[in-house]
Design an enzyme around this catalytic site. Structure first.
Site, PDB file in Angstrom:
ATOM      1  N   LYS A 195      87.470  17.937  17.279  1.00 31.54           N
ATOM      2  CA  LYS A 195      87.945  17.342  16.028  1.00 31.54           C
ATOM      3  C   LYS A 195      87.592  18.273  14.881  1.00 31.54           C
ATOM      4  O   LYS A 195      86.434  18.357  14.471  1.00 31.54           O
ATOM      5  CB  LYS A 195      87.330  15.964  15.758  1.00 31.54           C
ATOM      6  CG  LYS A 195      88.067  15.215  14.627  1.00 31.54           C
ATOM      7  CD  LYS A 195      87.225  14.188  13.912  1.00 31.54           C
ATOM      8  CE  LYS A 195      86.411  14.766  12.780  1.00 31.54           C
ATOM      9  NZ  LYS A 195      87.222  15.253  11.621  1.00 31.54           N
ATOM     10  N   ARG A 199      90.365  18.755   6.475  1.00 33.77           N
ATOM     11  CA  ARG A 199      90.793  19.558   5.329  1.00 33.77           C
ATOM     12  C   ARG A 199      91.313  20.938   5.737  1.00 33.77           C
ATOM     13  O   ARG A 199      92.000  21.595   4.961  1.00 33.77           O
ATOM     14  CB  ARG A 199      89.608  19.722   4.362  1.00 33.77           C
ATOM     15  CG  ARG A 199      89.206  18.410   3.719  1.00 33.77           C
ATOM     16  CD  ARG A 199      87.802  18.438   3.158  1.00 33.77           C
ATOM     17  NE  ARG A 199      87.671  19.350   2.032  1.00 33.77           N
ATOM     18  CZ  ARG A 199      86.532  19.520   1.350  1.00 33.77           C
ATOM     19  NH1 ARG A 199      85.455  18.837   1.703  1.00 33.77           N
ATOM     20  NH2 ARG A 199      86.472  20.361   0.347  1.00 33.77           N
ATOM     21  N   SER A 248      76.778  18.360   7.307  1.00 34.02           N
ATOM     22  CA  SER A 248      75.764  17.853   6.382  1.00 34.02           C
ATOM     23  C   SER A 248      74.691  17.039   7.103  1.00 34.02           C
ATOM     24  O   SER A 248      74.905  16.541   8.200  1.00 34.02           O
ATOM     25  CB  SER A 248      76.428  16.974   5.323  1.00 34.02           C
ATOM     26  OG  SER A 248      76.899  15.771   5.921  1.00 34.02           O
ATOM     27  N   CYS A 303      76.523  27.775   5.204  1.00 39.59           N
ATOM     28  CA  CYS A 303      75.225  27.316   5.715  1.00 39.59           C
ATOM     29  C   CYS A 303      74.100  28.238   5.263  1.00 39.59           C
ATOM     30  O   CYS A 303      72.981  27.804   5.042  1.00 39.59           O
ATOM     31  CB  CYS A 303      75.242  27.270   7.252  1.00 39.59           C
ATOM     32  SG  CYS A 303      76.644  26.442   7.963  1.00 39.59           S
TER      33      CYS A 303
END
Length: 334
Positions: A195, A199, A248, A303
């Site tokens: 998945k 965006r 996140s 990151c």
């Protein structure tokens, strides 16, 4: 740079019905076929440089997500029994196809995600390195033997595939992070449900087409799209044995807790940010340039982005020059 209009690509379809303008819609990838979703809920994909809607991605229906897992489960038995050398050959072809199409994948990333083309090429290249590493599977999955641990007894260990695995990827590295996930799992004999971020789906869809071209059997890789419902589906489905996540802290902690509660192996790489310590004997020009790039490159959406700099002693006097360099940065199209 001429960035791609994706209508007509096998993983998108240009449609006008029910939309105010004709923009490509991202397809699902189920059982080796790029399929138009039957959903009634769509998410706009924006080009960050222009805020133009450049595509729409479906929130996959429950039956479509079930079909994707069923395809993975069905394909697992043949794929896991395929010889290691045969799986290796597919990934050897795959890494060459990624090299051949690196610039096209990079353009798609810039088009949807907004990073510079140079950064986008680095995004693909870092993922490519993992695919190349997957080609070393013959030595990576060696087991162990220990003869005669006691009279008439030897021990053997084997590395065996788990089954259906799943990956949930963030928006900031649309090629690299999916390529961290499915190649390593699949070369070891697992099948994979991916998945991507809703965006930035384009790069993964292109990579899926290349993977198919490399000889991957139908059903070994399936792709669904969506948001919370898709994440919950992956965390809860009994046929999914393991989940990889990058993103996140909030999302990662949720996925780790919910997936683990359902007996899955979950690895969650979350919330990474760096601190930098600048000592007074550092090279001033080099350090200021590095700080600006590390903190503000890709708008800080990496990151490894520098969120904090600690300037020691005399280095604190460089702050006004750091501010001045930051002010001169201009955000523009990729």
């Amino acid at each position: 740079v001429q960035l791609p209009r994706r209508a007509g690509a096998p993983w998108t379809t240009s449609v006008a019905a029910s939309f105010s303008s004709s923009v490509p819609t991202t397809k699902l990838f189920i059982d080796g076929k790029f399929i138009e979703s039957k959903t009634t809920e769509w998410i706009d994909i924006h080009n960050p440089a222009t805020n133009e809607v450049v595509g729409r991605v479906p929130k996959a229906t429950a039956s479509e997500m079930e079909a994707a897992v069923a395809s993975c489960k069905k394909a697992f038995w043949n794929w896991s029994e395929t010889s290691v050398l045969s799986r290796q050959q597919i990934f050897l072809r795959y890494q060459q196809l990624i090299k051949d199409n690196l610039k096209e994948i990079s353009k798609l990333i810039t088009f949807e995600q907004g990073k510079t083309l140079a950064d986008a090429e680095g995004d693909v290249f870092r993922g490519l390195q993992v695919v190349e590493h997957a080609c070393s599977v013959t030595s990576l999955i060696l087991g162990e033997t220990m003869p005669s641990i006691t009279k008439d007894m030897d021990t053997y260990t084997y590395r065996l595939p788990l089954g259906v695995c799943a990956g949930i990827a963030p928006f900031n590295f649309p090629a690299m992070i999916p390529l961290w996930m499915f190649p390593m799992a699949m070369v070891c004999g697992n099948t994979f449900l991916m998945k991507p971020s809703e965006r930035v789906p384009g790069a993964l869809m292109f990579l899926a087409k290349l993977f198919q071209d490399a000889g991957a059997p139908d059903g070994t890789l399936n792709i669904i799209h969506g948001q919370h419902e898709a994440v919950n589906f992956i965390c809860d489905h009994p046929d999914i044995r393991a989940i990889s996540f990058v993103g996140s802290n909030q999302a990662g902690e949720y996925i780790y807790e919910r997936g683990s509660r359902n007996g899955k192996r979950v690895q969650a790489n979350m919330g990474a940010k760096n601190h930098g310590v600048v000592m007074p004997d550092a090279n001033k020009e080099n350090t200021l340039n590095q700080l600006v790039g590390a903190a503000f490159g890709a708008a800080g959406q990496r990151c490894m982005a520098l969120s904090t700099a600690i300037l020691v002693g005399e280095a604190q006097k460089w702050l006004p020059e750091l501010v001045d360099r930051a002010k001169k940065l201009r955000v523009n199209a990729g």
